[in-house]
Scaffold this motif. Structure first.
Motif, PDB file in Angstrom:
ATOM      1  N   LEU A   1       6.879  -7.701 -46.809  1.00 40.18           N
ATOM      2  CA  LEU A   1       8.180  -7.118 -46.472  1.00 40.18           C
ATOM      3  C   LEU A   1       8.058  -5.682 -45.994  1.00 40.18           C
ATOM      4  CD1 LEU A   1      10.122  -8.492 -49.565  1.00 40.18           C
ATOM      5  CD2 LEU A   1      10.341  -9.285 -47.232  1.00 40.18           C
ATOM      6  N   SER A   2       7.086  -4.930 -46.492  1.00 37.62           N
ATOM      7  CA  SER A   2       6.999  -3.532 -46.103  1.00 37.62           C
ATOM      8  C   SER A   2       5.790  -3.233 -45.233  1.00 37.62           C
ATOM      9  CB  SER A   2       6.971  -2.627 -47.351  1.00 37.62           C
ATOM     10  OG  SER A   2       5.950  -3.030 -48.211  1.00 37.62           O
ATOM     11  N   GLN A   3       4.925  -4.214 -45.031  1.00 39.75           N
ATOM     12  CA  GLN A   3       3.828  -4.065 -44.087  1.00 39.75           C
ATOM     13  C   GLN A   3       3.789  -5.328 -43.239  1.00 39.75           C
ATOM     14  OE1 GLN A   3       2.114  -1.397 -43.772  1.00 39.75           O
ATOM     15  NE2 GLN A   3       2.068  -0.337 -45.732  1.00 39.75           N
TER      16      GLN A   3
ATOM     17  N   HIS B   1      -1.616 -17.716 -46.806  1.00 42.06           N
ATOM     18  CA  HIS B   1      -0.503 -17.862 -45.865  1.00 42.06           C
ATOM     19  C   HIS B   1       0.440 -16.690 -46.086  1.00 42.06           C
ATOM     20  CE1 HIS B   1       1.697 -20.720 -43.143  1.00 42.06           C
ATOM     21  NE2 HIS B   1       2.631 -19.828 -43.395  1.00 42.06           N
ATOM     22  N   ILE B   2       0.807 -16.033 -44.986  1.00 40.40           N
ATOM     23  CA  ILE B   2       1.685 -14.863 -45.102  1.00 40.40           C
ATOM     24  C   ILE B   2       3.081 -15.218 -44.607  1.00 40.40           C
ATOM     25  CG2 ILE B   2       2.088 -12.501 -44.340  1.00 40.40           C
ATOM     26  CD1 ILE B   2      -0.864 -12.068 -44.177  1.00 40.40           C
ATOM     27  N   LEU B   3       4.066 -14.950 -45.430  1.00 44.42           N
ATOM     28  CA  LEU B   3       5.471 -15.110 -45.016  1.00 44.42           C
ATOM     29  C   LEU B   3       5.925 -13.750 -44.486  1.00 44.42           C
ATOM     30  CD1 LEU B   3       6.896 -17.287 -47.936  1.00 44.42           C
ATOM     31  CD2 LEU B   3       5.966 -18.001 -45.749  1.00 44.42           C
ATOM     32  N   ASP B   4       6.229 -13.701 -43.205  1.00 48.04           N
ATOM     33  CA  ASP B   4       6.542 -12.440 -42.530  1.00 48.04           C
ATOM     34  C   ASP B   4       8.016 -12.115 -42.681  1.00 48.04           C
ATOM     35  OD1 ASP B   4       6.269 -11.277 -39.050  1.00 48.04           O
ATOM     36  OD2 ASP B   4       6.835 -10.273 -40.909  1.00 48.04           O
ATOM     37  N   GLY B   5       8.308 -11.235 -43.643  1.00 52.46           N
ATOM     38  CA  GLY B   5       9.670 -10.734 -43.808  1.00 52.46           C
ATOM     39  C   GLY B   5       9.767  -9.309 -43.315  1.00 52.46           C
ATOM     40  N   TYR B   6       8.738  -8.854 -42.597  1.00 52.71           N
ATOM     41  CA  TYR B   6       8.681  -7.466 -42.124  1.00 52.71           C
ATOM     42  C   TYR B   6       9.293  -7.332 -40.731  1.00 52.71           C
ATOM     43  CZ  TYR B   6       6.501  -3.275 -40.122  1.00 52.71           C
ATOM     44  OH  TYR B   6       6.282  -2.078 -39.482  1.00 52.71           O
ATOM     45  N   ASN B   7       8.928  -8.243 -39.830  1.00 53.45           N
ATOM     46  CA  ASN B   7       9.292  -8.045 -38.437  1.00 53.45           C
ATOM     47  C   ASN B   7      10.771  -8.294 -38.116  1.00 53.45           C
ATOM     48  OD1 ASN B   7       6.981  -7.172 -36.784  1.00 53.45           O
ATOM     49  ND2 ASN B   7       5.998  -8.989 -37.642  1.00 53.45           N
ATOM     50  N   ASP B   8      11.387  -9.240 -38.828  1.00 52.97           N
ATOM     51  CA  ASP B   8      12.797  -9.539 -38.511  1.00 52.97           C
ATOM     52  C   ASP B   8      13.503 -10.071 -39.752  1.00 52.97           C
ATOM     53  OD1 ASP B   8      14.499 -11.586 -35.979  1.00 52.97           O
ATOM     54  OD2 ASP B   8      15.097  -9.767 -37.046  1.00 52.97           O
ATOM     55  N   PRO B   9      13.632  -9.264 -40.798  1.00 51.99           N
ATOM     56  CA  PRO B   9      14.147  -9.780 -42.068  1.00 51.99           C
ATOM     57  C   PRO B   9      15.617 -10.172 -42.025  1.00 51.99           C
ATOM     58  CG  PRO B   9      13.881  -7.404 -42.189  1.00 51.99           C
ATOM     59  CD  PRO B   9      13.288  -7.834 -40.882  1.00 51.99           C
ATOM     60  N   LEU B  10      16.364  -9.624 -41.065  1.00 52.62           N
ATOM     61  CA  LEU B  10      17.799  -9.906 -41.027  1.00 52.62           C
ATOM     62  C   LEU B  10      18.201 -10.687 -39.785  1.00 52.62           C
ATOM     63  CD1 LEU B  10      18.981  -6.373 -42.198  1.00 52.62           C
ATOM     64  CD2 LEU B  10      18.936  -8.451 -43.562  1.00 52.62           C
TER      65      LEU B  10
END
Lengths: 376, 226
Positions: free
Chosen positions: A63-65, A89-98
C-alpha cells in the motif's frame, strides 16, 4: 530479539492455533519501521525459498510502496527466484487504491500508464472493500500453495494506510479472519503509531503475538538536539535506534527484550542493548501492595529446604549431588562433593527415587526456553 | 544568488540527475514570511512551467462528484497530463518537478476533507515512481497552530525524503537575518520511489540562516554573515 521474531514467523503456528502475528510499530521520532518491515520480509522470504519455514508462500499487500520496489528489494538481497518458482504474490494497492486512474482512463481523460508488470502481481482498486481484499488474499494464497494443507504468510504494508480508508473495527475484523484461517501460518504488518489514537494502536497490539516498537536511543536524541541547536552541517553514514520486542509465548508468559539496531547499505544489524538502555529487561511483575519478590534471607531459607524426594526417610545421611553454593552447604554441614554420589540402595524390595538436583543458576519461574535459539 | 543556489543545492544535491523520484516537504510559518515560496507568476510564459490555478478550477461534474474527491480527481488528471507531456520530451525523463503551493489550502480550495487531500497526495506520489519526477510540497504549519500536529503534516513527513523547516530565530527579530532553515535528508533505501536502488545510506542535517531579498532568498551558515 529481532531474530527470535523472525524465527517465530518462520515456525508459524500449530494445528488449531491462530496464526502468529507481528506488529512493527514506529513513529516520527524513529521512522525506520519500513526498514524493519523489509528486514522481516526478506528473512521470511529467504526461509520460504529454502523450505525452512512452515509457510510455502507469501502474499504481500503493498500500500505504501510499489510492487517494483519490493521486487528490487528482494533481488538486492539475493532472492531472485520469483518468476519460475511462484512463492510470492503482491497485491498492488499502491498504484490505484481508489480507482481514480481506472476511472480517468475509462473516460478517456488520461492514457493508461505502461509500467513494468510482474506476473505475480494483482492490482486492486478498492481499498475500502475489505471483504474483497480478504477474498483476494485467500485466493492468491491458495494459488501459491495449492488446495491441500499448504500454508502461506501474509504481510501488509501498512495498516496505517488502511486505517485512512476503513474503520478500526473493519480492519480488526480482517486481521482476525486472516489469523483464524487454516492455511495462514503467520502475518505481519507495519503501523505508524503517531498517525492514530491510542485505542487503535492498543487494539492492533492486542491482536499481535509479537510487537516490535522502534524508539530513539538516548544517544541519538541528544545528538539530534545538538545538531538542531548548534551544528550547521551534520552527516552520518548510518541510521541507529533501538527496538523493544514483546513476545507472547504459548504458555501465556510475555517476554520483553531490548536491542539496538544499525541500518547501513547491507541492511539491518541488531546488537544487544547498551547497559544504559537495558532497563527494560527487568521483572515484569506488576506493582501491587503485596510482595512477590524474595528477600535474601527468604532465598537462603528456601535453598535450605530439603525436598521430600531428596531423602530416603530412613535416617541415613543424604548423599546427593548438590549444585548449591558452598556457603549454603557449609550451613547444612554437608561436604561439597564435586562428583556424584548416589544414595546407597538398599535391597528393601521397594523402588527408590534417585534425584539429581539441577543447577541453581536458573532463577525460579524463569521462562527461558533453552531451545529458543535452535535453528533446526 | 549563485552562492545561495550552491549552498541549498549542495545540501539537497539537486544537480544530481539521478535524484528523480524524491519527495520534498517544506514547512514554514508566518514569521518567516513564506520565505521559501517565490514569485512563480513570472514563469507562466515559460514553456517549461505548467501552472495549474486551483482557484479557477471548474467545479466537478456529477460523475466526478461520485468519486467523492471531486475536484482533486480533476486536478490529478491535469497534473498527470502535464507530467506525461513534459516527460515525453527527450532528455526530460526524471527531470520533472511537481510543486504544490500550498497543501494546507487545498482542503479549502477543493472543498474536501484532509483525508481526501491525503488521497490526492498519494496519487501524486505514484507519479514519482511512474515518471521519475520529484514532488515538492509546501505547507504552512501555523494554519494548524490551534490544534495538535495534524495527521496530514505527519503523513507528509513520513512520505518525505527531504524535510525542510523554516523557523524564526530563537532570539527574536533581526534586520539582517529573517529566520533559520533546517534540512533533514533521509537517504535511506529509496532513490526513485518505484524502484529500490542501493545508495549511500546516510542522514544529513543542515542548518542555515536566511535573508529574504527582492527576488530570492539568500542562505548562509550561522555566523558567516557580516
Amino acid at each position: 530479539m529481532a531474530e527470535s521474531v523472525c524465527r517465530a514467523l518462520r515456525d508459524g503456528s500449530m494445528e488449531g492455533e491462530h496464526a502468529a502475528a507481528l506488529t512493527v510499530k514506529d513513529s516520527m521520532k524513529c521512522p525506520y519501521g519500513h526498514n524493519v518491515f523489509n528486514h522481516v520480509l526478506t528473512q521470511l522470504s529467504s526461509n520460504i525459498l529454502s523450505s525452512k519455514s512452515q509457510s510455502k508462500g507469501l502474499v504481500l499487500v503493498a500500500l505504501s510502496q510499489s510492487p517494483s520496489f519490493y521486487y528490487d528489494l528482494l533481488r538486492s538481497r539475493g532472492i531472485v527466484d520469483f518468476v519460475t518458482n511462484k512463492w510470492i504474490h503482491i497485491l498492488d494497492g499502491y498504484n490505484d487504491p481508489l480507482g481514480w486512474k481506472k476511472w480517468l482512463s475509462e473516460h478517456d481523460k488520461i492514457g493508461s500508464i505502461s509500467s513494468e508488470i510482474f506476473a505475480s502481481t494483482t492490482i486492486f482498486r478498492n481499498i475500502k472493500d475489505l471483504d474483497q481484499l480478504l477474498s483476494l488474499i485467500i485466493e492468491v494464497g491458495k494459488g501459491l500453495v495449492g488446495q491441500g494443507k499448504g500454508r502461506f504468510s501474509v504481510a501488509i504494508d501498512s495498516v496505517s494506510e488502511m486505517l485512512r480508508h476503513v474503520s478500526l473495527s473493519s480492519l480488526a475484523g480482517l486481521l482476525s479472519k486472516l489469523r483464524g484461517h487454516d492455511q495462514i501460518s503467520s502475518t505481519f504488518w507495519l503501523l505508524h503509531s503517531d498517525l492514530h489514537d491510542i485505542k487503535a494502536t492498543a487494539v492492533l497490539e492486542y491482536m499481535s503475538t509479537m510487537v516490535i516498537t522502534l524508539e530513539q536511543t538516548s544517544e541519538s536524541f541528544d545528538q539530534q538536539q545538538t545538531i538542531l541547536e548548534n551544528l550547521s552541517l551534520h552527516e552520518q553514514n548510518s541510521c541507529k535506534g533501538k527496538i523493544q520486542v514483546r513476545m507472547k509465548r504459548r504458555n501465556g508468559r510475555v517476554r520483553v527484550t531490548c536491542e539496538e539496531f544499525d541500518i547501513d547499505q547491507s541492511g539491518m544489524k541488531f546488537s544487544s542493548a547498551s547497559p544504559e538502555s537495558a532497563t527494560i529487561n527487568q521483572s515484569l511483575l506488576p506493582k501491587v501492595q503485596f510482595n512477590l519478590q524474595l528477600t535474601e534471607k527468604e532465598r537462603m531459607d528456601k535453598e535450605n529446604v530439603v525436598l521430600p524426594f531428596e531423602h530416603q526417610g530412613n535416617g541415613k545421611t543424604i548423599q546427593i549431588y548438590d549444585g548449591r553454593r558452598a556457603l549454603t552447604e557449609g550451613k547444612k554441614g554437608t561436604e561439597p562433593t564435586p562428583t556424584q554420589q548416589l544414595p546407597a540402595v538398599e535391597d528393601s524390595g521397594k523402588g527408590d527415587i534417585i534425584y539429581f538436583r539441577d543447577s541453581d543458576d536458573e532463577m525460579p519461574d524463569s521462562d527461558e526456553d533453552p531451545d529458543d535459539d535452535l535453528d533446526i | 544568488m549563485n552562492q545561495t543556489r550552491n549552498l541549498l543545492d549542495d545540501a539537497l544535491d539537486l544537480n544530481n540527475n539521478n535524484n528523480g523520484g524524491q519527495v520534498v516537504v517544506i514547512e514554514d510559518c508566518i514569521e518567516t514570511s513564506g520565505a521559501l515560496g517565490c514569485n512563480l507568476a513570472m514563469q507562466r510564459e515559460s514553456e517549461r512551467f505548467h501552472f495549474l490555478d486551483m482557484l479557477s478550477m471548474h467545479c466537478p461534474d456529477e460523475e466526478e462528484e461520485k468519486l467523492c474527491e471531486g475536484g482533486l480527481v480533476s486536478l490529478y488528471e491535469k497534473i498527470q497530463k502535464a507530467v506525461e507531456v513534459s516527460s515525453s520530451t527527450e532528455g526530460n525523463k526524471n527531470s520533472v518537478t511537481i510543486m504544490i503551493d500550498d497543501i494546507s489550502l487545498v482542503e479549502v480550495a477543493a472543498n474536501v476533507s484532509s483525508n481526501h487531500v491525503s488521497d490526492f497526495l498519494h496519487y501524486c506520489l505514484t507519479l514519482t515512481s511512474d515518471f521519475g519526477c520529484t514532488l515538492v510540497i509546501l505547507s504552512h504549519e501555523d494554519v494548524y497552530s490551534s490544534m495538535e500536529k495534524p495527521m496530514l503534516i505527519l503523513q507528509m513527513e513520513y512520505l518525505a525524503d527531504v524535510l525542510i523547516k523554516t523557523e524564526p530565530l530563537a532570539i527574536g527579530l533581526a534586520s539582517d537575518i529573517h529566520g533559520q532553515v533546517s534540512l533533514l535528508i533521509y537517504f535511506l533505501t529509496v532513490v526513485n520511489r518505484g524502484r529500490y536502488e542501493k545508495r549511500s545510506l546516510k542522514t544529513k542535517t543542515s542548518n542555515f540562516q536566511f535573508k529574504i531579498r527582492d527576488n530570492n532568498v539568500e542562505c548562509f551558515y550561522p555566523g558567516s554573515q557580516t
